[in-house]
Scaffold this motif. Sequence first.
Motif, PDB file in Angstrom:
ATOM      1  N   ARG A 225      -3.289   5.471   0.640  1.00  0.00           N
ATOM      2  CA  ARG A 225      -3.434   5.533   2.094  1.00  0.00           C
ATOM      3  C   ARG A 225      -4.121   4.279   2.594  1.00  0.00           C
ATOM      4  O   ARG A 225      -5.133   3.864   2.050  1.00  0.00           O
TER       5      ARG A 225
ATOM      6  N   TYR B 210      11.568   5.862  -3.626  1.00  0.00           N
ATOM      7  CA  TYR B 210      10.773   6.347  -4.769  1.00  0.00           C
ATOM      8  C   TYR B 210       9.292   5.994  -4.641  1.00  0.00           C
ATOM      9  O   TYR B 210       8.460   6.550  -5.328  1.00  0.00           O
ATOM     10  N   ARG B 211       9.002   5.044  -3.771  1.00  0.00           N
ATOM     11  CA  ARG B 211       7.637   4.536  -3.600  1.00  0.00           C
ATOM     12  C   ARG B 211       7.022   4.156  -4.948  1.00  0.00           C
ATOM     13  O   ARG B 211       5.959   4.641  -5.329  1.00  0.00           O
ATOM     14  N   ALA B 212       7.722   3.287  -5.642  1.00  0.00           N
ATOM     15  CA  ALA B 212       7.273   2.844  -6.966  1.00  0.00           C
ATOM     16  C   ALA B 212       7.967   1.530  -7.307  1.00  0.00           C
ATOM     17  O   ALA B 212       9.019   1.215  -6.734  1.00  0.00           O
TER      18      ALA B 212
ATOM     19  N   THR C 248      -4.422   2.863  -8.884  1.00  0.00           N
ATOM     20  CA  THR C 248      -3.056   3.333  -8.623  1.00  0.00           C
ATOM     21  C   THR C 248      -2.700   4.363  -9.696  1.00  0.00           C
ATOM     22  O   THR C 248      -3.526   4.699 -10.542  1.00  0.00           O
ATOM     23  N   ASP C 249      -1.461   4.829  -9.686  1.00  0.00           N
ATOM     24  CA  ASP C 249      -1.009   5.780 -10.711  1.00  0.00           C
ATOM     25  C   ASP C 249      -0.813   5.095 -12.065  1.00  0.00           C
ATOM     26  O   ASP C 249      -0.471   5.754 -13.039  1.00  0.00           O
TER      27      ASP C 249
ATOM     28  N   THR D 283       0.850  -1.196   0.000  1.00  0.00           N
ATOM     29  CA  THR D 283       0.000   0.000   0.000  1.00  0.00           C
ATOM     30  C   THR D 283       0.891   1.254   0.000  1.00  0.00           C
ATOM     31  O   THR D 283       0.655   2.204  -0.745  1.00  0.00           O
ATOM     32  N   PHE D 284       1.939   1.218   0.814  1.00  0.00           N
ATOM     33  CA  PHE D 284       2.899   2.326   0.897  1.00  0.00           C
ATOM     34  C   PHE D 284       3.607   2.535  -0.442  1.00  0.00           C
ATOM     35  O   PHE D 284       3.714   3.664  -0.930  1.00  0.00           O
ATOM     36  N   TYR D 285       4.074   1.447  -1.042  1.00  0.00           N
ATOM     37  CA  TYR D 285       4.817   1.570  -2.303  1.00  0.00           C
ATOM     38  C   TYR D 285       3.966   2.198  -3.405  1.00  0.00           C
ATOM     39  O   TYR D 285       4.476   2.863  -4.284  1.00  0.00           O
TER      40      TYR D 285
ATOM     41  N   ARG E 211       1.682   4.426  -2.893  1.00  0.00           N
ATOM     42  CA  ARG E 211       1.246   5.757  -2.441  1.00  0.00           C
ATOM     43  C   ARG E 211      -0.252   5.829  -2.179  1.00  0.00           C
ATOM     44  O   ARG E 211      -0.896   6.852  -2.432  1.00  0.00           O
TER      45      ARG E 211
END
Length: 248
Positions: free
Chosen positions: A51, A218-220, A75-76, A45-47, A49
């Motif tokens: 919440r 980088y959270r990706a 997600t993005d 969940t953190f990676y 981004r």
Amino acid sequence: MTTIAIYSNKGGVGKTAAAVNLAYLAAQSGALTLLCDLDAQGSSTFYFRVRPGIKRKARGLTKKSKQLGDSIKSTDFDSLDLLPADFSHRNLDVAYAEKKNPTARLTKTLEPLRGEYDHILLDCPPTINLLAENVFAAADVIVVPLIPTTLSLMAHRQLLDFLAANGYKNSRVYAFFSMVDGRKKMHRELIAQARGDYEHVLDAAIPYLSHVEQMGVYRAPVGVFAASSPAAAAYEQLWQELHAAIAP
Ligand SMILES: Nc1ncnc2c1ncn2[C@@H]1O[C@H](COP(=O)(O)OP(=O)(O)O)[C@@H](O)[C@H]1O
Ligand SMILES: [Mg+2]
């Protein structure tokens, strides 16, 4: 639709790193993909981004499947959705124990999503408890990261014995080596030994690489911030091999 559990009864072996990168690669190939963060720590969940759903008590995997759809976040990345970790997931095994058919709860919860996604990936916490049994029942394949240590291989033997003793087919298990240091003789030897012992060890392996650690910065997925790196190539190879192995 294929449900792929990234599971190990050991912590810190690269489950979440694999789940995040494999889910990303599956989605990049155009497959509609859902990653379920079943670990209350919420690392995937953190990676991505997203919440975690800590405050929304009405949601999460303990609730009726109809409500599950409300908890899913985009997600993005195209084609990639996430079911975020919910703090209530820490008690998932307790909640399941109170229900009828306690090992079939997750299967039932995910049932309505089967038609909506090509792949559902489960990022699992490192336990062999009722939640793990729900994972074994719900997953079409169980993908196990192995680190090249004696204890990790012992834990893998225990897992295979547990699965066999409880009527789950070992043929659904695939393992891959994770955090490999090719310069270490012991790593090379243990990997060769495991490949001799088990047919289900994939050729693709993930080396110990700082780009994987940098996912936290980088959270990706690595393919996003280090597209032409050896780490991205290693996960790509793992996905290709796994995808070919699970193709109907
Ligand atoms: N191949 C790798 N190379 C270097 N560090 C790694 C690798 N795989 C995982 N890590 C790091 O090790 C830690 C544990 O990895 P993680 O994927 O969270 O394991 P798990 O989900 O099994 O507990 C994380 O800090 C992660 O960044
Ligand atoms: Mg994890």
